[in-house]
Design a protein around this motif. Structure first.
Motif, PDB file in Angstrom:
ATOM      1  N   ARG B  87      33.471 -22.256 -54.336  1.00 47.48           N
ATOM      2  CA  ARG B  87      32.834 -21.564 -55.455  1.00 47.48           C
ATOM      3  C   ARG B  87      33.701 -21.507 -56.709  1.00 47.48           C
ATOM      4  N   ILE B  90      32.232 -23.536 -59.900  1.00 48.76           N
ATOM      5  CA  ILE B  90      30.933 -23.042 -60.362  1.00 48.76           C
ATOM      6  C   ILE B  90      31.092 -21.621 -60.916  1.00 48.76           C
ATOM      7  N   ARG B  94      30.044 -20.305 -64.572  1.00 47.44           N
ATOM      8  CA  ARG B  94      29.239 -19.118 -64.845  1.00 47.44           C
ATOM      9  C   ARG B  94      29.949 -18.141 -65.764  1.00 47.44           C
ATOM     10  N   MET B 171      27.457 -27.734 -54.820  1.00 42.35           N
ATOM     11  CA  MET B 171      27.107 -26.537 -55.578  1.00 42.35           C
ATOM     12  C   MET B 171      26.955 -26.853 -57.057  1.00 42.35           C
ATOM     13  N   LEU B 172      27.898 -27.636 -57.574  1.00 42.08           N
ATOM     14  CA  LEU B 172      27.803 -27.999 -58.990  1.00 42.08           C
ATOM     15  C   LEU B 172      26.566 -28.848 -59.236  1.00 42.08           C
ATOM     16  N   ARG B 175      23.636 -26.518 -58.991  1.00 36.48           N
ATOM     17  CA  ARG B 175      23.807 -25.291 -59.783  1.00 36.48           C
ATOM     18  C   ARG B 175      23.470 -24.065 -58.949  1.00 36.48           C
ATOM     19  N   THR B 177      24.872 -21.496 -55.497  1.00 36.35           N
ATOM     20  CA  THR B 177      25.845 -21.239 -54.446  1.00 36.35           C
ATOM     21  C   THR B 177      25.163 -20.726 -53.180  1.00 36.35           C
ATOM     22  N   VAL B 263      28.436 -31.878 -65.309  1.00 32.37           N
ATOM     23  CA  VAL B 263      28.237 -30.477 -65.706  1.00 32.37           C
ATOM     24  C   VAL B 263      28.433 -30.316 -67.207  1.00 32.37           C
TER      25      VAL B 263
END
Lengths: 326, 269, 271
Positions: B87, B90, B94, B171-172, B175, B177, B263
């Motif tokens: 995480r 990401i 955020r 995850m990236l 987008r 988790t 990203v």
């Protein structure tokens, strides 16, 4: 010297239409843009939202790779050797992003400093100096989440200077700041270029800011260059209509006729209106008519209650400019 | 790389001290404790200690409780470590710090390792807590091949770290988790031999256990902490785990690099 | 009642728009539960499941699958409401919750309607899976056909009451994520979703009887697995009714108390 030649950047945007099918769409964010920045020079990059300013800055700072075109900084190719370039440039964006809110100012700077390979006493001293420079000494050990907007912005500047970059890219640095804070920031930017000999690229919405700071200005629209030159020349070119509003307690018929004649001679279009404030005269011209009008007013000793000179804002001017180009 | 490592380690340490993610922490511990209690109740109160003979032949032990409690302990450990590392980027995205991070010429590997080693402190506390609870419910620790414990732990952590890089890439890409991590975790818990040996599963599902570092990790940890297994098995599993780790590591690094780029581009739209 | 239906409809439309495009529901309400069901099934494999299995004191070994799937389906009904209550935390963060509370609709009614609206949306997929599984596994044993819709009604009603209660609690709690962690697993655990509670030691039984799901499961399994008639399940039915009434009353009192508190301090959260 930073040189960008014929930069192109296009994105593929995937849009969902329906359940599984996706439509691909090419968006040209930057289209054949060239610019140079000398050390000690401030370059302005102007444009409305979505004109490609941020994309350009991200390409220059190696965050994005251009689709085509070259960027070289002091002879180093930015696309091929981004690691070398990263040491020499930094970027500061407006707003409250790009900081760790749970860390204090000092901890933020120490962290980023280490990521630039700094260490030990050099780093400590640089952090202290930067914190002093941006005026956060008192709050240096308080977590960023408790900072005001202006304080966060100042810390951003310190972060942008942590690697002592030769070139600095400022993306709307005064966005959302109070006037006095914005002024401080402009003074700092100017001194960075003139005293520390850094090359600076600045994007902004505000014409005044650009006028005050920049040596050269480029106006971009939909990713391509519209106009390039000194701020003076740019303003002369794009600011076609200036207006001047004057309110007088009284203006008799004779004086009004005389004024109308004189202004016509100068190429000023004037109109009279009676308001409860007094007599209002609206004037329009393609040049700055402040001094000429004041000379006229003095001749007849006109008593002015209100005097308002207006330039059209940049957005209007650019929109008009693009309409001409389309 | 060393500087990026220590910088990220310190940063994470400060962040953890200021705002400890209690609900994750308690959640991970409880997950392990629930598996333990479930095993305890089933074993003693429902089945009166009667096991299937297949279980013994699959696992080489008749100590069901130790088997499952170890499963719970390392399942929580794996979940915790995977979450912490995967995480990272990401979260930066955020919080809006991703660009500032990518602007620096620092080593990405050092960054991830710094986060991982710091995360190990957290996962380690959780791990200890579950073991302590497990001891009350019938976990029998025996020290067999004790010298191998440390190398096994290191290889397991490395493989989980590498798997987390791949997970972080996904995850990236999505987008997201919550969905991504939990989908992996429910599958991982099913096939890795957490509360039953995967040999019970149909063959095609069982195959999945071969790509889970947790599966090998559990086999190894059980064979050095709860019952002695033949050294040849240990060696074989250790080799497989290392290979898997290296594979994930290579894929993870490449994937992350790609995702970082995409990203930044998509941020624009 | 009409009011409740109107609010229910509005909530349903909102959550449909809000969550349905969201992939979350497919995963958390369909894929994960199926995998967890499989996991629960295989977790019994290490034990003696032969003819002489000690399990048969509580559940016939050949009905273990049925036992687990009925447990899962009832659990999903309840769990979906824990999740929807958890989502309310997000609504508070976005500030839409305060807007809802600005409206003149009764607070408790909103809480219960919300639960009812989210329930159907969340459980239909897994319900289909469960029905198909039961169909293929066989072993159903029902005394009267009408007891089946009756069992479903009991399940629905208790889930809504439980959900309304949770919504009320989450509405006023600061760290909903934490409550979520605390509520999720113990319910699965102690209500007999995966294990017959009759086998529990006394301390575990005490915990079990806190959750209405325990009684719902007893009733549901008695109807579909053991072919019990209404008369023979009236005791758990009465117990369930008492718990449901208590929960409803608690929700009412809590809402009133919390609102009074909110008016004084301007703060919705108080625990």
């Amino acid at each position: 010297m930073l040189e960008a030649k014929h930069l192109h950047k296009s994105y593929t945007l995937k849009e969902k239409n329906g359940w599984l099918s996706r439509r691909k769409q090419q968006i040209k964010a930057v289209n054949d843009l060239s610019l140079t920045i000398e050390k000690g020079e401030i370059i302005g990059l102007l444009g409305v939202n979505g004109a490609g300013k941020t994309t350009t800055i991200k390409m220059l700072s190696t965050l994005l790779a251009p689709t085509s075109g070259t960027i070289s900084i002091d002879g180093i190719n930015a696309v091929k050797q981004p690691e070398l370039i990263k040491r020499r440039v930094n970027m500061i964006a407006g707003g409250e992003r790009m900081l760790y809110w749970r860390l204090s100012a000092r901890e933020n700077l120490m962290y980023f400093g280490r990521l630039y390979g700094l260490n030990g006493n050099t780093l400590k001293q640089r952090c202290r100096a930067l914190i002093d420079k941006v005026g956060l000494t008192e709050f240096a050990d308080r977590p960023v989440e408790r900072y005001s907007k202006g304080m966060k912005q100042r810390l951003q500047i310190a972060r942008g200077l942590i690697n002592d970059p030769d070139y600095l890219f400022l993306d709307e640095p005064t966005l959302g700041l109070d006037a006095p804070v914005a002024r401080q920031l402009r003074v700092l930017v100017k001194s960075l270029a003139k005293e520390k000999n850094k090359g600076i690229l600045l994007t902004s919405h505000y014409l005044e800011e650009v006028e005050e700071l920049c040596d050269h200005v480029s106006i971009i629209e939909k990713g391509h260059l519209l106009l390039q030159g000194t701020p003076r020349r740019i303003i002369q070119t794009i600011v076609k209509d200036r207006s001047l509003i004057v309110v007088m307690k009284t203006l008799d018929k004779e004086n009004w006729h005389w004024l109308k004649q004189e202004t016509d001679k100068l190429g000023i279009h004037a109109q009279k209106k009676e308001t409860n404030e007094g007599t209002r005269v609206d004037m329009k011209a393609t040049f700055d008519m402040t001094s000429s009008f004041l000379a006229l007013a003095q001749k007849r000793n006109l008593q002015l209650i209100r005097f308002d000179a207006k330039k059209p804002n940049l957005e209007d001017a650019i929109i008009r400019l693009t309409e001409v180009h389309d | 790389m060393w500087i990026a490592f220590s910088a990220t380690f310190k940063r994470q340490l400060i962040t953890m001290r200021r705002a400890y993610p209690w609900s994750f922490f308690i959640g991970h511990i409880l997950d392990g404790v629930y598996i333990t209690i479930f095993a305890y109740l089933s074993y003693h109160f429902i089945f009166q200690g009667q096991l299937n003979t297949q279980f013994v032949s699959y696992t080489g032990t008749s100590d069901y409780l130790s088997y499952v409690i170890m499963g719970g302990v390392f399942n929580s450990f794996a979940v915790s470590l995977l979450m912490i590392v995967s995480r990272m980027l990401i979260n930066e995205m955020r919080e809006g710090t991703l660009e500032a991070l990518l602007l620096t010429p620092s080593s990405r590997l050092g960054y991830f390792l710094g986060a991982a080693i710091q995360g190990l402190m957290r996962s380690g506390i959780e791990w200890l807590a579950i073991i302590c609870v497990g001891l009350f419910f019938g976990l029998n620790l025996v020290a067999a091949h004790l010298a191998l414990l440390l190398p096994i732990m290191i290889v397991l952590c490395f493989a989980l770290f590498a798997q987390a890089l791949v997970l972080g890439g996904f995850m990236l890409a999505f987008r997201d988790t919550y969905i991504t991590q939990n989908t992996l975790f429910v599958i991982m818990t099913l096939v890795s031999g957490v509360s039953f040996p995967p040999q019970f599963l149909p063959d095609w599902i069982q195959g999945l256990s071969l790509i889970m570092p947790l599966y090998y990790g559990l086999e190894l940890m059980r064979s050095v902490m709860t019952h002695a297994a033949p050294s040849s098995d240990i060696l074989y599993h250790l080799l497989s785990l290392s290979t898997l780790g290296i594979l994930y590591f290579a894929i993870g690094l490449l994937f992350m690099k790609r995702m970082e780029k995409s990203v930044l581009e998509k941020h624009f739209g | 009642m009409m009011k409740m239906l109107t609010i229910c409809q509005a909530e349903m439309r909102k959550s449909h728009r809000h969550n349905f495009n969201n992939r979350l529901i497919y995963f958390s309400m369909f894929l994960w539960p199926i995998i967890q069901f499989i996991n629960a099934y295989y977790a019994f494999k290490p034990f003696n499941l032969g003819q002489n299995s000690p399990l048969s004191r509580f559940v016939p070994v050949n009905k273990l699958g049925l036992f687990l799937i009925t447990g899962c389906i009832a659990y999903i009904f309840f769990w979906s409401l824990v999740q929807s209550a958890w989502m309310m935390g997000y609504e508070r963060q976005q500030g839409t919750l305060e807007l809802i509370l600005l409206t003149p609709a009764s607070r408790t009614l909103i809480m219960f309607s919300r639960a009812a609206a989210n329930l159907i949306e969340a459980v239909w997929m897994f319900s289909i899976f469960a029905i198909l599984t039961i169909f293929f596994m066989g072993g159903l044993h029902i005394a009267h056909w009408w007891l089946l819709p009756f069992a479903v009604m009991v399940l629905l009603l208790s889930a809504v009451v439980w959900g309304g209660f949770l919504n009320t609690i989450f509405l006023f709690s600061r760290d909903a994520g934490f409550l979520y962690t605390l509520f999720e697993a113990p319910m699965e655990f102690f209500s007999g979703v995966r294990m017959p509670i009759m086998a529990f030691p006394i301390w575990a039984k005490v915990i079990a009887f806190v959750f209405p799901l325990t009684f719902v499961l007893t009733i549901l399994r008695a109807i579909v697995m053991d072919g019990k008639t209404l008369g023979s399940i009236c005791i758990p039915l009465i117990e369930l009714a008492i718990i449901l009434i208590a929960l409803t009353a608690a929700s009412f009192i809590l809402v009133r108390y919390a609102e009074k508190h909110a008016k004084e301090t301007g703060n919705l959260t108080f625990f």
